[in-house]
Design an enzyme around this catalytic site. Structure first.
Site, short mmCIF file in Angstrom:
data_model
loop_
_atom_site.label_atom_id
_atom_site.label_comp_id
_atom_site.label_asym_id
_atom_site.label_seq_id
_atom_site.Cartn_x
_atom_site.Cartn_y
_atom_site.Cartn_z
N THR A 108 0.81 -1.22 0.00
CA THR A 108 0.00 0.00 0.00
C THR A 108 0.84 1.27 0.00
O THR A 108 0.47 2.27 -0.62
CB THR A 108 -0.93 0.02 1.25
N ASP A 159 1.20 -6.57 -4.50
CA ASP A 159 0.43 -6.53 -3.26
C ASP A 159 0.95 -7.73 -2.47
O ASP A 159 1.14 -8.82 -3.04
CB ASP A 159 -1.06 -6.71 -3.60
N SER A 160 1.20 -7.58 -1.18
CA SER A 160 1.87 -8.66 -0.46
C SER A 160 1.00 -9.90 -0.30
O SER A 160 1.48 -10.94 0.15
CB SER A 160 2.40 -8.19 0.89
N SER A 161 -0.27 -9.83 -0.66
CA SER A 161 -1.09 -11.06 -0.65
C SER A 161 -0.57 -12.02 -1.71
O SER A 161 -0.89 -13.21 -1.68
CB SER A 161 -2.55 -10.72 -0.93
N ASP A 212 -0.03 -7.03 4.61
CA ASP A 212 -0.81 -8.26 4.78
C ASP A 212 0.06 -9.47 5.15
O ASP A 212 -0.34 -10.29 5.98
CB ASP A 212 -1.62 -8.57 3.52
N GLN A 237 -3.92 -20.71 19.75
CA GLN A 237 -4.74 -19.73 19.02
C GLN A 237 -4.78 -18.39 19.74
O GLN A 237 -5.16 -17.38 19.17
CB GLN A 237 -6.20 -20.23 18.92
N CYS A 238 -4.42 -18.39 21.03
CA CYS A 238 -4.47 -17.13 21.80
C CYS A 238 -3.42 -16.18 21.24
O CYS A 238 -2.30 -16.59 20.95
CB CYS A 238 -4.16 -17.39 23.27
N1 ASP Z 1 -2.89 -5.42 0.51
C1 ASP Z 1 -1.77 -4.59 0.91
C2 ASP Z 1 -0.52 -5.44 0.86
O1 ASP Z 1 -0.29 -6.22 1.74
C3 ASP Z 1 -2.01 -4.03 2.26
C4 ASP Z 1 -0.91 -3.11 2.77
O2 ASP Z 1 0.17 -2.98 2.26
O3 ASP Z 1 -1.17 -2.48 3.81
O4 ASP Z 1 0.26 -5.32 -0.05
#
Ligand code: ASP
Length: 337
Positions: free
Chosen positions: A8, A52-54, A85, A273-274
């Site tokens: 982002t 995008d890091s996804s 992400d 999971q905590c």
């Molecule tokens: N979707 C974006 C990413 O991970 C979110 C970010 O950078 O805040 O690239």
């Protein structure tokens, strides 16, 4: 050196569909003229394509490690601009892939693009540059670690998790205090900062084996789902996300599947999971059977860090028994023992 991978921080709205897409590094520099005020030279390395890091895959970590190795001697520190992400996964992975690190590798990014007036990107970027270049009086780096700087806090990378899709304070390190906090001054917590052994050479190990699955336990989970994840021939290791201090159902079918996976030689890791706290399988009658069935403790590891540690250890060793034994050790400050 600033290594720009996307995220982002460097995005703007696409003219056709209005979704956020990455733009090039020169435009980031235009938005942050303050960088020119530092009394040192900043070079950049831009990944192609910017993502995008996804879309991050382990191949990006291998490339990142190689870029750092290839430029290691020429720079005092490295700043990695990365989407938020999957930033915790990437910072965790790099912490295991880089050995003998004597220079800072600081990840940062932002929640709002850098071209937007209220962006958090500028402060994150400027303070992260300052941290990546900070030296002690003896000339050594103040923070020779892989970290995330975000929302005024410097966190050890392999202790972090993204906790907010909205707040500027987007990352937490639930089981380790910040390595530094930025206010008027940047205050370092020197006692927590790890340093390489005297004379330890810097090297990278980019071997990764991704045959790892994650099983999140929940009320109503079925034998078929547990079997699919635990007994699949495509996995060498499974992270079992359990309740509380490492507890899980005591139903016979559940423990039978765990025992079977253990007999098959899989590495079974128990992570809670905590968001904070540590696994202790000796505490409850619902934890002990997991230990007896062959799972190993993930201690107070985040899931992101446990995953990266397994990729790294499985990539390095063909023998699952050896992976189990090494997983139990604190390799890069990722667990508290
Ligand atoms: N979707 C974006 C990413 O991970 C979110 C970010 O950078 O805040 O690239």
């Amino acid at each position: 050196m600033i290594i720009y991978t996307g995220g982002t921080i460097g995005m703007k709205a696409d003219a056709t569909d209005q979704t956020l897409k990455p733009f090039d590094f020169s435009q980031i520099l235009e938005e942050v003229p303050e960088l020119a005020k530092f009394a040192f030279k900043i070079d950049s390395y831009t990944f192609d394509p910017l993502i995008d890091s996804s879309d991050v895959e382990p191949g990006l970590w291998q490339k990142l490690a190689a870029v750092i190795r290839d430029h290691y001697d020429r720079y005092d520190g490295f700043l990695v601009l990365h989407g938020t992400d999957t930033m915790s996964y990437s910072a965790s992975a790099l912490s295991f892939m880089l050995d003998g690190l004597s220079k800072p590798v600081i990840f940062t990014g932002s929640q709002l693009p850098i071209g937007i007036p209220r962006t958090d990107g500028k402060e994150n970027l400027i303070s992260a540059v300052e941290i990546a270049s900070a030296r002690r009086s003896d000339g050594t780096a103040v923070v020779p670690e892989v970290c995330i700087y975000f929302g005024s806090k410097l966190l050890r990378g392999n202790r972090t998790t993204k906790i907010s899709a909205e707040q500027f304070d987007a990352f937490a390190s639930p089981n380790l205090p910040p390595l530094a906090e930025a206010g008027i001054n940047i205050r370092y917590n020197e006692a927590l900062i790890r340093r390489p052994e005297e004379g330890e050479p810097f090297r990278i190990d980019t071997r990764l084996d991704t045959r790892v699955s994650i099983l999140k336990i929940h009320p109503g989970i079925t034998p078929q789902v547990v079997k699919n994840i635990l007994l699949g021939s495509e996995t060498r290791a499974v992270i079992i996300e359990t309740y509380g201090s490492g507890n899980a159902p005591t139903a016979a079918w559940f423990l039978d599947i765990i025992r079977e996976a253990n007999r098959m030689g899989k590495v079974l890791v128990n992570v809670t999971q905590c968001p904070s706290g540590c696994v202790n399988m000796n505490l409850y009658a619902t934890g002990k059977p997991l230990l007896e069935a062959g799972t190993v403790s993930g201690y107070d590891s985040t899931t992101e860090s446990a995953l990266a540690k397994l990729f790294h250890l499985l990539g390095k060793y063909g023998d699952n028994g050896q992976v189990k034994a090494l997983f139990d050790l604190d390799l890069k400050g990722e667990i508290t023992k």
